[in-house]
Design a protein around this motif. Structure first.
Motif, short mmCIF file in Angstrom:
data_model
loop_
_atom_site.label_atom_id
_atom_site.label_comp_id
_atom_site.label_asym_id
_atom_site.label_seq_id
_atom_site.Cartn_x
_atom_site.Cartn_y
_atom_site.Cartn_z
N SER A 13 10.41 3.95 72.64
CA SER A 13 9.59 3.88 73.85
C SER A 13 10.44 3.39 75.03
N LEU A 17 11.07 5.55 78.50
CA LEU A 17 10.73 5.03 79.82
C LEU A 17 11.99 4.91 80.69
N THR A 82 -0.12 -0.19 76.87
CA THR A 82 -0.65 -0.44 75.53
C THR A 82 -1.09 0.83 74.83
N ALA A 83 -0.91 0.85 73.53
CA ALA A 83 -1.35 1.99 72.72
C ALA A 83 -2.77 1.75 72.21
N LYS A 104 -0.85 4.23 76.37
CA LYS A 104 0.04 5.15 75.64
C LYS A 104 -0.82 6.12 74.85
N PRO A 105 -0.47 7.39 74.73
CA PRO A 105 0.68 8.02 75.35
C PRO A 105 0.49 8.15 76.87
N VAL A 106 1.56 7.83 77.59
CA VAL A 106 1.50 7.88 79.04
C VAL A 106 1.99 9.25 79.50
N ALA A 107 1.16 9.93 80.29
CA ALA A 107 1.62 11.19 80.89
C ALA A 107 2.70 10.82 81.90
N LEU A 108 3.82 11.54 81.87
CA LEU A 108 4.94 11.16 82.75
C LEU A 108 4.55 11.19 84.21
N ARG A 112 4.90 8.05 86.78
CA ARG A 112 5.65 8.12 88.05
C ARG A 112 4.75 7.74 89.22
N THR A 131 -7.09 11.20 83.02
CA THR A 131 -6.08 10.58 82.15
C THR A 131 -6.34 10.99 80.73
N HIS B 187 -4.15 2.48 67.38
CA HIS B 187 -2.94 1.92 67.98
C HIS B 187 -1.69 2.44 67.28
N ARG B 190 -1.15 6.13 68.14
CA ARG B 190 -0.77 6.39 69.52
C ARG B 190 0.66 6.02 69.83
N THR B 191 1.14 4.99 69.15
CA THR B 191 2.49 4.52 69.45
C THR B 191 3.54 5.63 69.24
N HIS B 194 3.04 8.56 71.72
CA HIS B 194 3.54 8.22 73.05
C HIS B 194 4.96 8.75 73.23
N THR B 195 5.81 8.53 72.24
CA THR B 195 7.19 9.01 72.40
C THR B 195 7.32 10.50 72.08
N GLU B 201 7.79 16.10 76.96
CA GLU B 201 7.64 16.36 78.39
C GLU B 201 8.98 16.31 79.09
#
Lengths: 131, 407
Positions: A13, A17, A82-83, A104-108, A112, A131, B187, B190-191, B194-195, B201
């Protein structure tokens, strides 16, 4: 160049980032737990922190609490990461004193926009969206 | 037998005697089911009826003139003469020993429960007491039986309640564990997503160097499926929250038309890929007081389904109308439609309509179940009209709730 501190116990992660933010033109520093995060904040005085809530040693809320007690960091932009996606998490984070909240998951694009909104509000686009 | 029979004369005389008032009272006394005794101021029995003989087991001769205390259990005899004295001070009709468990004693020494009513009777200036004694053995037995049954019943009820409480605790705990499990599972899933999504992307943006066409497509697949997986996790989490009643609406006044626009924008790419026309014909120009995120979720689920089940070149239209109390939203498509026998099941949890466009079934089968719950949480309702081969129209009605006045 503005400095962003990434505090996340997951190395993948942190790398994700860091890749995205460096490409945006920010300097990036990172920490793998809450204690290291506090040390880096004091040593490097970043312009913004991306703070994961679930971290070993000191979790995100504890780090936030300690920083907000110090007048030097009272208004420092700190984004909760946070996830966990439980209802009310966002409200809880903002009420505790976080400046922003990213799930999380964060859209890029969302990441930004959120960082731009906090570090460069003049050029920030309307960040409302799905989101 | 003739009329001159002397016995008949005797009978006739007796009949006349029996018709006298005293005789009638005497019969009344003898017919009473309770023992009736008259006791003089010395405590001697001066008069009694047949029931008294029967209940106490003495003959009339034995009782007449004997002290009434012989009918009182030995243990209570001492108190009895005192009580007789105090009754003489306030002679009036009243039950004896109110609130006490009175007992009588038979000739054979056995005891039995009684109820006694006392009345004064002045005879030539001397106070006699008439005691009416009722044998309540039967009643006591019934009362005891009822008491025992009641106690048994109460004990059973208490035991059942305790069991129920224990069961409730277990259910509560199981529910808490389930929620904790879901939270931590969500959780943990999702972790890594996330990656996976994040790096995919980054790769699609080709900022780390160009990808060839095949590589781009592959990364696209990873991204698409990872997002799908995320949707599934969210749906499972949502239905669990809805079912445990933990999903609360956060109502806010917002621009409904803009909300539709935003949802359509999110689906545009898919629609364009299938050459499906997306139209926004909504005409609600007041703020809607509802949970914006959930309204978006409702619209997203319906429009996304419409696009999914509409063949290439079709169209999906969102319309609205409203009156004083309701906002009616319709999502109409020119898709494959839903068979009539399936129309009532599509809102059921885990029910999946086969997707003939792509073959097989995709998703959790939770989308419409969640949508229905979310609409109903808003106090609205959802229905479908469909003609197989021609298309479907999903209709959602939201009650127009007044936003609370802001300070």
């Amino acid at each position: 160049m503005k400095l962003i501190l990434i505090a996340d116990d997951k190395a993948t992660s942190r790398e994700l980032l860091r890749t995205v933010l460096e490409r945006q033109g920010y300097a990036v520093s990172d920490a793998a737990d809450g204690k290291e995060a506090l040390e880096k904040v004091r040593a490097e005085t970043p312009d913004l922190i991306l703070l994961d809530l679930q971290m070993p040693i000191r979790n995100g809320y504890e780090v936030l609490g300690e920083l907000r007690e110090d007048p030097a960091y009272a208004t420092l932009p700190i984004i909760a990461l946070t996830a966990s996606a439980m209802q009310g998490d966002r409200e809880k984070a903002l009420a505790a004193g976080f400046t922003g909240y990213l799930a999380k998951p964060v859209a890029l694009s969302h990441l930004r926009e959120e960082i731009q909104r906090l570090l460069d509000p003049k050029n920030a686009a309307d960040s409302s969206g799905i989101t | 037998m003739t009329a001159r029979n002397p016995d008949l004369n005797v009978q006739a005389t007796a009949a006349r005697q029996e018709s006298s008032l005293e005789s009638r009272f005497h019969k009344l006394l003898e017919a009473a089911p309770d023992a009736i005794l008259e006791v003089n101021s010395e405590g001697q029995i001066t008069l009694l009826n047949e029931a008294a003989e029967r209940i106490f087991g003495y003959s009339r001769g034995e009782l007449l003139g004997s002290n009434v205390e012989s009918l009182v259990p030995a243990a209570m005899r001492g108190g009895h003469s005192q009580h007789r004295g105090s009754y003489a001070d306030h002679p009036k009709t009243r039950p004896m020993g109110t609130g006490l468990e009175l007992q009588g004693q038979r000739k054979d020494g056995s005891l039995f429960p009684v109820e006694i009513s006392l009345s004064p009777n002045w005879i030539e200036g001397s106070l006699h007491v008439i005691a009416s004694v009722r044998d309540i053995t039967e009643r006591k037995l019934v009362e005891d039986r009822i008491r025992i049954l009641r106690e048994q019943y109460t004990a059973e009820l208490t035991a059942k309640n305790e069991q129920l409480e224990a069961r409730n605790l277990e259910v509560e705990q199981a529910n808490r564990l389930k929620n904790e499990f879901l939270a931590s599972m969500s959780h943990e899933l999702r972790t890594p997503l996330h990656t996976i999504i994040g790096f995919s992307e980054v790769l699609t943006e080709q900022l780390e160097g160009p990808l060839n066409e095949k590589q781009q497509r592959f990364v696209g697949h990873i991204l698409h499926d990872a997002r799908h997986l995320l949707e599934l996790i969210n749906e499972v989490l949502d239905i669990s929250k809805i079912e445990s009643g933990r999903l609360e609406l956060k109502r806010d006044a917002f621009d409904f038309n803009k909300c539709v626009e935003q949802v359509l924008a999110g689906i545009l790419q898919q629609a364009v890929a299938k050459n499906i026309k997306l139209e926004n014909k909504t005409s609600f120009h007041q703020p809607l007081y509802a949970d914006q995120l959930r309204v978006k979720e409702i619209l997203y689920n319906l429009i996304n389904n419409a696009v999914k089940f509409t063949p290439e070149g079709g169209s999906v239209r969102v319309e609205s109308s409203h009156d004083r109390n309701f906002l009616h939203v319709s999502v109409c498509d020119t898709g494959i439609g839903i068979r009539e026998d399936e129309q009532s099941s599509i809102f059921d949890k885990f029910y999946q309509v086969e997707d003939p466009l792509r073959g097989g079934r995709e998703g959790t089968g939770l989308g419409l179940a969640i949508t229905k719950h979310l609409v109903e949480l808003h106090g609205g309702n959802i229905s479908v009209v469909s003609r197989p081969g021609h298309g479907s129209t999903f209709k959602v009605t939201f009650p127009l709730v007044q936003a609370p006045a802001t300070l």
